[in-house]
Design a protein around this motif. Structure first.
Motif, PDB file in Angstrom:
ATOM      1  N   THR B 432       0.797  -1.222   0.000  1.00  0.00           N
ATOM      2  CA  THR B 432       0.000   0.000   0.000  1.00  0.00           C
ATOM      3  C   THR B 432       0.832   1.276   0.000  1.00  0.00           C
ATOM      4  O   THR B 432       0.300   2.352  -0.264  1.00  0.00           O
ATOM      5  CB  THR B 432      -0.910   0.045   1.242  1.00  0.00           C
ATOM      6  N   GLY B 433       2.099   1.172   0.367  1.00  0.00           N
ATOM      7  CA  GLY B 433       2.900   2.380   0.514  1.00  0.00           C
ATOM      8  C   GLY B 433       2.583   3.154   1.776  1.00  0.00           C
ATOM      9  O   GLY B 433       2.942   4.321   1.897  1.00  0.00           O
ATOM     10  N   ARG B 434       1.912   2.530   2.704  1.00  0.00           N
ATOM     11  CA  ARG B 434       1.534   3.185   3.961  1.00  0.00           C
ATOM     12  C   ARG B 434       2.069   2.389   5.148  1.00  0.00           C
ATOM     13  O   ARG B 434       2.258   1.177   5.063  1.00  0.00           O
ATOM     14  CB  ARG B 434       0.011   3.285   4.084  1.00  0.00           C
ATOM     15  N   ASN B 435       2.234   3.082   6.270  1.00  0.00           N
ATOM     16  CA  ASN B 435       2.585   2.420   7.524  1.00  0.00           C
ATOM     17  C   ASN B 435       1.372   2.382   8.436  1.00  0.00           C
ATOM     18  O   ASN B 435       0.668   3.367   8.579  1.00  0.00           O
ATOM     19  CB  ASN B 435       3.710   3.184   8.236  1.00  0.00           C
ATOM     20  N   ALA B 512      -1.051   9.787   4.477  1.00  0.00           N
ATOM     21  CA  ALA B 512       0.021   9.521   3.515  1.00  0.00           C
ATOM     22  C   ALA B 512       1.353  10.014   4.061  1.00  0.00           C
ATOM     23  O   ALA B 512       1.442  11.113   4.610  1.00  0.00           O
ATOM     24  CB  ALA B 512      -0.289  10.219   2.194  1.00  0.00           C
ATOM     25  N   PRO B 513       2.410   9.188   3.932  1.00  0.00           N
ATOM     26  CA  PRO B 513       3.717   9.618   4.446  1.00  0.00           C
ATOM     27  C   PRO B 513       4.269  10.774   3.608  1.00  0.00           C
ATOM     28  O   PRO B 513       4.015  10.850   2.407  1.00  0.00           O
ATOM     29  CB  PRO B 513       4.581   8.358   4.298  1.00  0.00           C
ATOM     30  N   LYS B 514       5.024  11.697   4.277  1.00  0.00           N
ATOM     31  CA  LYS B 514       5.555  12.857   3.560  1.00  0.00           C
ATOM     32  C   LYS B 514       6.599  12.418   2.542  1.00  0.00           C
ATOM     33  O   LYS B 514       6.603  12.863   1.410  1.00  0.00           O
ATOM     34  CB  LYS B 514       6.162  13.845   4.559  1.00  0.00           C
ATOM     35  N   GLU B 515       7.482  11.542   2.986  1.00  0.00           N
ATOM     36  CA  GLU B 515       8.482  10.971   2.089  1.00  0.00           C
ATOM     37  C   GLU B 515       8.006   9.579   1.694  1.00  0.00           C
ATOM     38  O   GLU B 515       7.433   8.887   2.530  1.00  0.00           O
ATOM     39  CB  GLU B 515       9.825  10.831   2.821  1.00  0.00           C
ATOM     40  N   PRO B 516       8.236   9.159   0.452  1.00  0.00           N
ATOM     41  CA  PRO B 516       7.888   7.768   0.106  1.00  0.00           C
ATOM     42  C   PRO B 516       8.615   6.797   1.034  1.00  0.00           C
ATOM     43  O   PRO B 516       9.761   7.050   1.424  1.00  0.00           O
ATOM     44  CB  PRO B 516       8.390   7.624  -1.329  1.00  0.00           C
ATOM     45  N   LEU B 517       7.933   5.696   1.379  1.00  0.00           N
ATOM     46  CA  LEU B 517       8.531   4.724   2.302  1.00  0.00           C
ATOM     47  C   LEU B 517       9.738   4.057   1.642  1.00  0.00           C
ATOM     48  O   LEU B 517       9.811   3.975   0.417  1.00  0.00           O
ATOM     49  CB  LEU B 517       7.499   3.664   2.673  1.00  0.00           C
ATOM     50  N   PRO B 518      10.699   3.588   2.458  1.00  0.00           N
ATOM     51  CA  PRO B 518      11.865   2.910   1.880  1.00  0.00           C
ATOM     52  C   PRO B 518      11.445   1.634   1.157  1.00  0.00           C
ATOM     53  O   PRO B 518      10.416   1.049   1.470  1.00  0.00           O
ATOM     54  CB  PRO B 518      12.724   2.587   3.109  1.00  0.00           C
ATOM     55  N   ASP B 519      12.259   1.227   0.187  1.00  0.00           N
ATOM     56  CA  ASP B 519      11.924   0.005  -0.546  1.00  0.00           C
ATOM     57  C   ASP B 519      11.907  -1.200   0.370  1.00  0.00           C
ATOM     58  O   ASP B 519      11.066  -2.076   0.247  1.00  0.00           O
ATOM     59  CB  ASP B 519      12.973  -0.240  -1.644  1.00  0.00           C
ATOM     60  N   ASN B 520      12.866  -1.230   1.276  1.00  0.00           N
ATOM     61  CA  ASN B 520      13.032  -2.422   2.091  1.00  0.00           C
ATOM     62  C   ASN B 520      12.576  -2.147   3.515  1.00  0.00           C
ATOM     63  O   ASN B 520      13.315  -1.606   4.331  1.00  0.00           O
ATOM     64  CB  ASN B 520      14.500  -2.859   2.058  1.00  0.00           C
TER      65      ASN B 520
END
Ligand SMILES: [Cu+2]
Lengths: 230, 565
Positions: B432-435, B512-520
């Motif tokens: 999802t790209g979310r935490n 939504a996170p301000k910076e895109p989440l890390p890949d890993n």
């Protein structure tokens, strides 16, 4: 791990196959695509065999429980019609194999001719089946609660309604597969008309061929088990 | 693997993720992207998980009192005939079982996580047959529609097992639409299995040998083999059942000269292997969670991989353990009993390997790992009590009691569902790209653990004391334990609602996170962590190549000197 960004065509490994117009984007080589399609077809055929195996098992259980009834009831099946259909299907497997061969060598008229013959044999099979079914229905030799052959002067000891249930289930499911076969054969016949197939791309013809051989093979088991009990 | 883990695809610019690469409802409904299909499976299975779960909440409420109490009260309030409460109870547990088995557990992990992860883990652009994958989802939806129709056509009261002759000759409920629904769902399962099998055989990235595949892929592979080989038999069985009910063909009906036990043989020939269709993907998730979150190379990679295959094979020859009291021959009973014990061996190999992986690992007690540890606890109880039930003499006493109910809930829920929820947290950011909120997630997992064990543990005792399954009434002495179970179920419900709450909250625009989440996210070493979060439409830039196995954590491995490669 690393990523390389070259086009996969730049260093195509052995067995990768010739490029053709029907390459899907998610495969790296035509060989990978053809391999996947063929392997998928074999797995599909395995599922078909397992589906029929349930009916074969049911058949053997019924035959084990009621050997005399099965013997008496099977005499009412038309051995000649069954025999003709066996010859028809085996011949159609031959024309199918010839169609695949023609596709591999790119002989366009031969692909179409052999596919058309195969479709013709499939129709012949269904027509013979139609006359057989009509006779059974007229004689009241029907599955389960619809069985009423005694009204037509046929007396079979035991519980023949189970035999005819098994007969109709097995030949019905098989006949359904023949109909599907006619559908997919027509589909590749139309594609062959557009000249889609040749030495670099013939997987669909090959896969339909595999399917058709399986339909033939299942009939080769059905015929002796149902028509030739004695 | 090389140490460029966190920098995906060696310095590529961020690209739009698969979530936004195409727009509009159509781009979702007719997508052939395995990742989008995974999300659609996720949404539908979770929806049905809620439906099946609420059915359970209702009948657990009925069981608060020994008599026909709660449901008849509700029925009266709705202006319905309260004397039908027994039938209503039967329909509720049938809905619960059928929905949970056919619509939730079987498609959940392969459909949602399997679809999303398999091509990513293998380094492929998609599954082998993307359009077949879409078809499979639509076939699943069609089967689900038949189930929904069944609910409105008066429900089903046969139990999810559809035993004849009750289902074929006596039940007055919508048996045909339900069995036809299961028949259709079977085809979805077959198509998915076929697709995954071919994908694993033909779509692995260069260098991705069989022994470098993540264990999740191995478990999906073993699952796919069972789906492909067992489900066709279910299809034909259900077809025969439909024929029996409509035409009285006489195969299963003793009055017509048929054999009702034959149905049980047919049914369990599929449905025992189906148990492994349900649990094997869970095993795969646990292998990933345990290794990544204890920062240690998985112990016994080959043993875990091959034990999945061994379980798949053995699963085809143990079905008779469901039929010890059906009148099958004593010899068959003894043989099936011993064969059943054999399943314990590969299963134990897995459990011991996971425990050995934890040993001296650097264990991180984050939410996915909490579910991983929870799984080890609950699944082991479920697995061991399976050995009780596989023992011929013991099963005669325990057959059709709450002991059985407790056992398979410890396996199906304590195993598969717990693993699924753990996996969902593990790959949530990737998907999802979310935490999600870690603190809430940990507290909710405590609710799940307590609620689950409270609901089901004492059901072992209840069953052993003689409480039969599937009864809406019971002798008063069992009331305390039933109340305990029901309260546990409420706690469980609260836990799941909480999970739904914080996961949905993480999807809000404002979250939504301000910076895109890390890949890993977790420092994992398998390929899905090497691409962008969330992944781009075609998964990777270029073709990934693999030169080592997916459990090497070079930067973080603290076991010192235990380099396996
Ligand atoms: Cu079993």
């Amino acid at each position: 791990m690393s990523h390389d960004h070259d086009s996969p065509k730049a260093h195509r490994p052995a067995g990768a196959g010739e490029p053709h117009a029907f390459m899907a984007h998610h495969f790296n080589t035509p060989g990978q695509q053809a391999g996947a399609a063929k392997f998928g077809m074999w797995v599909f055929l395995a599922t078909e065999i397992l589906m029929f195996s349930g009916l074969f098992l049911a058949y053997f259980i019924v035959r084990m429980h009621y050997p005399d009834m099965v013997l008496a009831a099977h005499e009412h099946l038309n051995k000649t019609a069954g025999g003709i259909n066996t010859v028809v299907l085996i011949t159609s497997s031959l024309t199918m194999a010839l169609a695949v061969r023609a596709a591999q060598v790119g002989d366009q008229p031969a692909i179409k001719r052999n596919l058309l013959l195969t479709i013709g044999f499939a129709f012949t099979f269904m027509v013979v089946k139609y006359f057989e079914y009509t006779a059974k229905i007229e004689h009241g030799m029907l599955p389960g609660k619809f069985y009423h052959a005694w009204d037509h002067g046929y007396y079979i000891e035991g519980s023949p309604h189970i035999f005819f249930a098994v007969y109709f289930c097995m030949t019905g499911l098989h006949g359904f597969h023949v109909l599907i076969g006619i559908g997919v054969l027509t589909w590749i016949y139309l594609r062959a008309g557009k000249g889609h197939f040749g030495p670099s791309y013939y997987t669909p013809v090959e896969n339909v061929g595999l399917y058709w051989h399986l339909v033939d093979l299942i009939w080769i088991f059905l015929f002796p088990l149902l028509y030739l009990v004695r | 693997m090389a140490d460029d883990k966190s920098t995906h695809d060696a310095g590529h610019e961020r690209e739009p993720s698969y979530l936004v690469a195409q727009k509009g409802l159509k781009s979702w409904l007719f997508t052939v992207d395995h990742k989008r299909l995974g999300l659609m499976y996720l949404a539908t299975t979770l929806l049905f998980f809620f439906v099946g779960g609420m059915a359970a909440i209702f009948f657990r409420t009925e069981l608060l009192t020994p008599g026909p109490g709660e449901i008849s009260g509700v029925l009266t309030a709705l202006g319905m005939d309260p004397t039908t409460s027994a039938t209503t109870y039967n329909k509720l547990f049938t809905v619960h079982g059928a929905v949970m088995v056919f619509l939730v557990i079987i498609p959940s992990v392969p459909g949602a996580l399997g679809n999303f992860l398999l091509p990513l883990m293998l380094g492929a652009k998609d599954v082998a047959f993307p359009r077949l994958n879409l078809l499979s989802f639509w076939v699943y939806s069609l089967g689900a529609l038949f189930f929904i129709y069944t609910l409105f056509a008066g429900g089903l009261d046969t139990g999810w097992t559809f035993y004849t002759p009750y289902s074929s000759n006596f039940s007055g409920t919508a048996v045909i639409s339900a069995t036809f629904g299961a028949f259709i769902l079977g085809f979805s399962s077959i198509l998915t299995g076929l697709n995954f099998m071919v994908t694993i055989h033909k779509m692995r990235a260069p260098g991705m040998t069989w022994n470098r595949m993540p264990l999740f892929c191995w478990s999906i592979y073993a699952t796919a083999v069972i789906q492909v080989l067992a489900t066709p038999v279910l299809a034909i069985t259900l077809l025969l059942l439909i024929m029996e009910r409509t035409l009285n063909i006489g195969i299963f009906d003793p009055a017509m000269g048929g054999d009702p036990v034959l149905f049980q043989h047919f049914f369990w020939f599929y449905s025992h292997p189906a148990v492994y269709i349900m649990i094997l993907p869970g095993f795969g998730i646990i292998s990933e969670l345990i290794a990544v979150h204890s920062r240690k190379h998985i112990f016994g990679y080959k043993a875990i991989a091959l034990s999945s295959v061994a379980i798949a094979i053995i699963s085809f020859v143990v079905w008779g353990h469901h039929m010890f009291v059906s009148g099958q021959s004593e010899l068959a009973g003894i043989v099936f009993s011993f064969l059943t014990f054999a399943v314990a061996v590969p299963t134990a190999i897995k459990v011991f390997s996971w425990v050995a992986t934890l040993y001296k690992g650097s264990i991180q007690f984050n939410t996915p790992m909490l579910y991983g540890l929870m799984f080890l606890f609950t699944f082991t109880i479920g697995g061991l009590t399976g050995v009780f039930l596989g023992t011929l003499s013991v099963d005669v006493h325990l057959h059709d009691t709450y002991f059985v109910v407790a056992h398979f809930h410890y396996v199906m829920m304590g195993g598969t569902i717990i693993a699924f929820v753990g996996g969902l947290h593990h790959w949530w950011a990737k998907m999802t790209g979310r935490n999600y909120d870690e603190k809430q997630a940990r507290w909710a997992s405590l609710f799940i653990f307590v609620g689950f064990n409270m609901t089901f543990f004492n059901q072992f005792v209840l069953g052993q004391q003689g409480m039969p399954r599937r009864y809406y009434t019971y002798v008063p002495q069992f009331q305390q334990q039933h109340v305990l179970s029901t309260v546990g179920a409420y706690i469980l419900l609260a836990g799941f609602l909480w999970i739904a709450f914080y996961l949905l909250a993480s999807l809000r625009k404002s979250a939504a996170p301000k910076e895109p989440l890390p890949d890993n996210t977790w420092g994992g070493a398998s390929l899905e962590w090497s691409t962008q979060t969330p992944p781009i439409e075609h998964n990777f830039h270029g073709q990934p190549r693999v030169d080592s196995d997916p459990y090497n954590f070079p930067q973080i491995d603290r076991t010192g000197g235990m380099d396996h490669h």
